[in-house]
Design a protein around this motif. Structure first.
Motif, PDB file in Angstrom:
ATOM      1  N   VAL A 230      22.476  34.070  17.613  1.00 34.00           N
ATOM      2  CA  VAL A 230      23.525  33.156  17.157  1.00 34.00           C
ATOM      3  C   VAL A 230      24.027  32.344  18.349  1.00 34.00           C
ATOM      4  N   ASP A 231      23.969  31.034  18.232  1.00 30.96           N
ATOM      5  CA  ASP A 231      24.519  30.149  19.261  1.00 30.96           C
ATOM      6  C   ASP A 231      25.963  29.825  18.902  1.00 30.96           C
ATOM      7  N   ILE A 232      26.853  29.950  19.888  1.00 31.10           N
ATOM      8  CA  ILE A 232      28.280  29.771  19.618  1.00 31.10           C
ATOM      9  C   ILE A 232      28.917  28.824  20.627  1.00 31.10           C
ATOM     10  N   TYR A 233      30.125  28.398  20.273  1.00 34.25           N
ATOM     11  CA  TYR A 233      30.929  27.544  21.155  1.00 34.25           C
ATOM     12  C   TYR A 233      32.357  28.068  21.181  1.00 34.25           C
ATOM     13  N   PHE A 234      32.889  28.249  22.387  1.00 35.40           N
ATOM     14  CA  PHE A 234      34.292  28.617  22.552  1.00 35.40           C
ATOM     15  C   PHE A 234      35.121  27.334  22.623  1.00 35.40           C
ATOM     16  N   THR A 235      36.047  27.154  21.704  1.00 32.70           N
ATOM     17  CA  THR A 235      36.903  25.971  21.748  1.00 32.70           C
ATOM     18  C   THR A 235      37.950  26.137  22.848  1.00 32.70           C
TER      19      THR A 235
ATOM     20  N   ASP B 239      32.071  39.938  21.437  1.00 31.46           N
ATOM     21  CA  ASP B 239      31.838  41.239  20.802  1.00 31.46           C
ATOM     22  C   ASP B 239      32.782  41.427  19.615  1.00 31.46           C
ATOM     23  N   ASP B 240      34.046  41.090  19.807  1.00 38.01           N
ATOM     24  CA  ASP B 240      35.013  41.189  18.707  1.00 38.01           C
ATOM     25  C   ASP B 240      34.618  40.266  17.555  1.00 38.01           C
ATOM     26  N   PHE B 241      34.134  39.083  17.902  1.00 40.93           N
ATOM     27  CA  PHE B 241      33.736  38.105  16.891  1.00 40.93           C
ATOM     28  C   PHE B 241      32.582  38.636  16.045  1.00 40.93           C
ATOM     29  N   ILE B 242      31.564  39.170  16.702  1.00 46.33           N
ATOM     30  CA  ILE B 242      30.412  39.694  15.962  1.00 46.33           C
ATOM     31  C   ILE B 242      30.811  40.905  15.122  1.00 46.33           C
ATOM     32  N   ASN B 243      31.663  41.752  15.653  1.00 47.02           N
ATOM     33  CA  ASN B 243      32.135  42.896  14.856  1.00 47.02           C
ATOM     34  C   ASN B 243      32.859  42.432  13.597  1.00 47.02           C
ATOM     35  N   GLU B 244      33.547  41.300  13.703  1.00 42.42           N
ATOM     36  CA  GLU B 244      34.291  40.772  12.557  1.00 42.42           C
ATOM     37  C   GLU B 244      33.370  40.179  11.498  1.00 42.42           C
ATOM     38  N   ILE B 245      32.321  39.482  11.932  1.00 36.98           N
ATOM     39  CA  ILE B 245      31.497  38.738  10.968  1.00 36.98           C
ATOM     40  C   ILE B 245      30.161  39.396  10.659  1.00 36.98           C
ATOM     41  N   ALA B 246      29.862  40.534  11.269  1.00 36.19           N
ATOM     42  CA  ALA B 246      28.529  41.139  11.118  1.00 36.19           C
ATOM     43  C   ALA B 246      28.133  41.307   9.652  1.00 36.19           C
ATOM     44  N   TRP B 247      29.091  41.674   8.823  1.00 36.78           N
ATOM     45  CA  TRP B 247      28.769  41.915   7.412  1.00 36.78           C
ATOM     46  C   TRP B 247      28.437  40.622   6.661  1.00 36.78           C
ATOM     47  N   LEU B 248      28.764  39.467   7.266  1.00 35.19           N
ATOM     48  CA  LEU B 248      28.489  38.179   6.638  1.00 35.19           C
ATOM     49  C   LEU B 248      27.190  37.541   7.125  1.00 35.19           C
TER      50      LEU B 248
ATOM     51  N   LEU C 161      24.073  34.319  21.678  1.00 33.44           N
ATOM     52  CA  LEU C 161      24.333  35.735  21.448  1.00 33.44           C
ATOM     53  C   LEU C 161      23.100  36.401  20.860  1.00 33.44           C
ATOM     54  N   PHE C 162      22.784  37.580  21.365  1.00 30.51           N
ATOM     55  CA  PHE C 162      21.637  38.355  20.903  1.00 30.51           C
ATOM     56  C   PHE C 162      22.175  39.559  20.140  1.00 30.51           C
ATOM     57  N   ILE C 163      21.882  39.596  18.846  1.00 29.08           N
ATOM     58  CA  ILE C 163      22.463  40.609  17.965  1.00 29.08           C
ATOM     59  C   ILE C 163      21.350  41.480  17.408  1.00 29.08           C
ATOM     60  N   LYS C 164      21.486  42.763  17.615  1.00 31.25           N
ATOM     61  CA  LYS C 164      20.471  43.719  17.157  1.00 31.25           C
ATOM     62  C   LYS C 164      21.156  44.789  16.316  1.00 31.25           C
ATOM     63  N   ASP C 165      20.669  44.969  15.109  1.00 27.77           N
ATOM     64  CA  ASP C 165      21.249  45.943  14.178  1.00 27.77           C
ATOM     65  C   ASP C 165      22.752  45.736  14.003  1.00 27.77           C
ATOM     66  N   GLY C 166      23.147  44.468  13.944  1.00 28.56           N
ATOM     67  CA  GLY C 166      24.540  44.137  13.685  1.00 28.56           C
ATOM     68  C   GLY C 166      25.466  44.256  14.873  1.00 28.56           C
ATOM     69  N   LYS C 167      24.922  44.520  16.068  1.00 28.52           N
ATOM     70  CA  LYS C 167      25.742  44.687  17.265  1.00 28.52           C
ATOM     71  C   LYS C 167      25.337  43.683  18.341  1.00 28.52           C
TER      72      LYS C 167
END
Length: 236
Positions: free
Chosen positions: A179-184, A162-171, A128-134
């Protein structure tokens, strides 16, 4: 790598969104034992002693790495996806890895990270490529194979990410990062790793970091193989 992106530095804030992980802090002699591949030294014996307790608490194999590097350049990773069972094999795979030794020698790593080993389905790993929290871009992580089932689900994967990053952006430790991720199989998203934005990190299917991410983002997957039909004549 930015020091805030090492696993020990973001784990406490994002433990609910990643693999259960234990940490061992290395002193200077222990770091030197790994960096110099001195596995018969007293410092190496001390690392093995420290690894014993967290590895005993894991049922089955473990996966080990350091703050900012995993031993993905080793024969064990190629043959066994990095699975280790004993403290001795854990130390050996770390010392065999040029990536790990370089990370320690550069000062980017001073912890060993121990996780339960999990055999992951490559079709569910993404960068995932995240720029300015998005979330501005998402790439299939493994580029050596076309996964047919991804094509019809790309919009679903994008929305979940997108929903995941919106949830954790503040953390997140930085507003702009990778961010490298894995979908279970159950539909959860787990963080595998974090990296800085830009080189030397690989932009994967985005090819270059010099993109207009506002227009060139979205999800990118390996294209299906081309099929040629009809009367095809080939001469040499």
């Amino acid at each position: 790598m930015h020091t805030k992106l090492g696993i020990p530095y973001w784990y406490h804030s994002l433990a609910n969104y990643t693999f259960i992980t234990s940490f061992i802090k290395l002193n200077s002699s222990e770091m030197a034992a790994i960096a110099d591949d001195e596995l018969s030294s007293p410092a190496a014996s001390e690392i093995i002693r420290k690894l014993t307790f967290p590895m005993k608490s894991i049922s089955g194999n473990a996966f080990v790495c350091v703050d900012s590097a995993a031993p993905t350049d080793t024969e064990r990773f190629e043959n066994k996806s990095g699975a280790v069972f004993s403290p001795e094999s854990a130390l050996m795979v770390l010392a065999e890895s040029l990536k790990v030794r370089t990370s320690i020698m550069s000062g980017a790593s001073s912890f060993i990270c121990i996780r339960p080993f999990r055999r992951m389905n490559h079709s569910r790993e993404f960068r995932l490529f995240i720029k300015d929290g998005k979330l501005v871009g998402m790439s299939q992580y493994w580029l050596n194979k076309y996964f047919r089932k991804l094509s019809g689900s790309s919009s679903v994967y994008w929305q979940m990410a997108d929903d995941f990053i919106n949830e954790i952006a503040w953390l997140l430790p930085l507003n702009t990062l990778v961010v490298d991720i894995y979908f279970t199989s159950g539909g959860e998203i787990l963080i595998v790793d974090m990296n800085q934005w830009g080189l030397p990190v690989d932009p994967l299917l985005f090819i270059s970091w010099d993109n207009d991410w506002a227009s060139a983002g979205g999800i990118r997957l390996i294209a299906p193989p081309m099929r040629i039909s009809g009367n095809v004549n080939v001469s040499f």
